[in-house]
Design a protein around this motif. Sequence first.
Motif, short mmCIF file in Angstrom:
data_model
loop_
_atom_site.label_atom_id
_atom_site.label_comp_id
_atom_site.label_asym_id
_atom_site.label_seq_id
_atom_site.Cartn_x
_atom_site.Cartn_y
_atom_site.Cartn_z
N GLY A 1 0.69 -1.09 -0.02
CA GLY A 1 -0.05 0.32 -0.09
C GLY A 1 0.91 1.33 -0.04
O GLY A 1 0.41 2.38 -0.01
N ASN A 2 2.29 1.28 -0.07
CA ASN A 2 3.03 2.28 0.22
C ASN A 2 2.52 3.32 -1.26
O ASN A 2 2.68 2.58 -2.32
N ASN A 3 2.59 4.49 -0.93
CA ASN A 3 2.52 5.34 -2.15
C ASN A 3 3.41 6.47 -2.10
O ASN A 3 2.91 7.62 -2.99
N THR A 4 4.49 6.65 -1.31
CA THR A 4 5.19 7.53 -1.09
C THR A 4 6.70 7.31 -1.39
O THR A 4 7.50 8.49 -2.05
N ASP A 5 7.24 6.18 -1.17
CA ASP A 5 8.90 5.88 -1.30
C ASP A 5 8.86 4.96 -2.23
O ASP A 5 8.62 3.75 -2.15
N PHE A 6 9.86 5.18 -3.22
CA PHE A 6 10.33 4.45 -4.26
C PHE A 6 11.78 4.29 -4.60
O PHE A 6 12.29 5.44 -4.25
N VAL A 7 12.37 3.17 -5.04
CA VAL A 7 13.98 3.30 -5.33
C VAL A 7 14.01 2.79 -6.50
O VAL A 7 13.32 1.87 -7.33
N GLU A 8 14.79 3.60 -7.40
CA GLU A 8 15.16 3.08 -8.89
C GLU A 8 16.57 2.45 -8.59
O GLU A 8 17.31 3.17 -8.03
N VAL A 9 16.73 1.34 -9.30
CA VAL A 9 18.19 0.70 -9.26
C VAL A 9 18.46 0.25 -10.71
O VAL A 9 17.63 -0.29 -11.79
N ALA A 10 19.43 0.68 -10.93
CA ALA A 10 20.06 0.53 -12.21
C ALA A 10 21.48 -0.44 -12.06
O ALA A 10 22.05 -0.19 -11.34
N GLU A 11 21.61 -1.35 -13.00
CA GLU A 11 22.50 -2.52 -13.02
C GLU A 11 23.43 -2.05 -14.17
O GLU A 11 23.23 -1.56 -15.24
N ASP A 12 24.83 -2.47 -13.92
CA ASP A 12 25.89 -2.27 -14.77
C ASP A 12 25.82 -0.83 -15.36
O ASP A 12 25.89 -0.58 -16.47
N VAL A 13 26.40 -0.06 -14.15
CA VAL A 13 26.45 1.27 -14.49
C VAL A 13 28.06 1.71 -14.27
O VAL A 13 28.82 1.37 -13.70
N LEU A 14 28.33 2.70 -15.15
CA LEU A 14 29.55 3.19 -15.31
C LEU A 14 29.44 4.72 -14.82
O LEU A 14 28.77 5.45 -15.63
N VAL A 15 30.26 5.20 -13.74
CA VAL A 15 30.32 6.58 -13.19
C VAL A 15 31.56 7.15 -13.55
O VAL A 15 32.73 6.42 -12.94
N THR A 16 31.80 8.13 -14.25
CA THR A 16 32.94 8.80 -14.51
C THR A 16 33.02 10.14 -13.77
O THR A 16 32.15 10.94 -14.35
N THR A 17 33.85 10.46 -13.01
CA THR A 17 34.01 11.86 -12.41
C THR A 17 35.16 12.32 -12.55
O THR A 17 36.24 11.78 -12.37
N HIS A 18 35.32 13.72 -12.89
CA HIS A 18 36.50 14.52 -13.55
C HIS A 18 36.83 15.21 -12.23
O HIS A 18 35.97 16.10 -11.77
N TYR A 19 38.13 15.32 -11.63
CA TYR A 19 38.33 16.16 -10.28
C TYR A 19 39.56 17.07 -10.81
O TYR A 19 40.14 17.03 -11.82
N VAL A 20 39.37 18.19 -10.32
CA VAL A 20 40.73 19.14 -10.22
C VAL A 20 41.19 19.27 -8.92
O VAL A 20 40.67 19.14 -7.77
N GLN A 21 42.54 19.29 -8.68
CA GLN A 21 43.18 19.17 -7.40
C GLN A 21 43.41 20.67 -7.05
O GLN A 21 44.12 21.43 -8.02
N ASN A 22 43.21 21.04 -5.91
CA ASN A 22 43.39 22.26 -5.37
C ASN A 22 44.55 22.46 -4.80
O ASN A 22 45.45 21.71 -4.78
N ALA A 23 45.09 23.82 -4.69
CA ALA A 23 46.30 24.25 -4.14
C ALA A 23 46.60 23.64 -2.76
O ALA A 23 47.88 23.13 -2.48
N ASP A 24 45.66 23.19 -1.94
CA ASP A 24 45.91 22.63 -0.61
C ASP A 24 45.82 21.24 -0.92
O ASP A 24 45.89 20.50 0.23
N GLY A 25 45.74 20.54 -1.93
CA GLY A 25 45.87 19.31 -1.99
C GLY A 25 44.44 18.36 -2.12
O GLY A 25 44.34 17.21 -2.38
N SER A 26 43.42 19.27 -1.76
CA SER A 26 42.13 18.47 -1.79
C SER A 26 41.49 18.32 -3.20
O SER A 26 42.06 19.15 -4.23
N PHE A 27 40.43 17.82 -3.51
CA PHE A 27 39.75 17.60 -4.89
C PHE A 27 38.55 18.11 -4.95
O PHE A 27 37.78 18.20 -4.04
N THR A 28 38.30 18.59 -6.07
CA THR A 28 36.90 19.29 -6.39
C THR A 28 36.44 18.68 -7.52
O THR A 28 37.21 18.69 -8.61
N PRO A 29 35.20 17.94 -7.48
CA PRO A 29 34.70 17.49 -8.92
C PRO A 29 34.30 18.41 -9.85
O PRO A 29 33.56 19.41 -9.44
#
Length: 83
Positions: free
Chosen positions: A21-49
């Motif tokens: 009877g739930n009508n508020t909470d749902f989950v979308e599940v994707a299989e075989d996913v490739l996530v590519t994130t490009h980052y830049v390294q900051n002067a203090d050594g940390s990274f920002t996407p």
Amino acid sequence: MKKVKIPTGEPAGRITCQSCGNNTDFVEVAEDVLVTTHYVQNADGSFTPRENETEIHGQVRLLCGKCGADLTPFHSHFLEMIF
């Protein structure tokens, strides 16, 4: 053209889990996913996407967020209703 299954919940078109009877909470599940994130390294050594790309190569399912029932037949309707 893919036929969209429209749920019969109230108001019209509202998805309701037939198992719990739930009508508020749902989950979308994707299989075989490739996530590519490009980052830049900051002067203090940390990274920002800078850029994020996602490629889904497998099945995408819609599940009830309460009981986990498979609601995939309503996935196309779900996608149409995301604003």
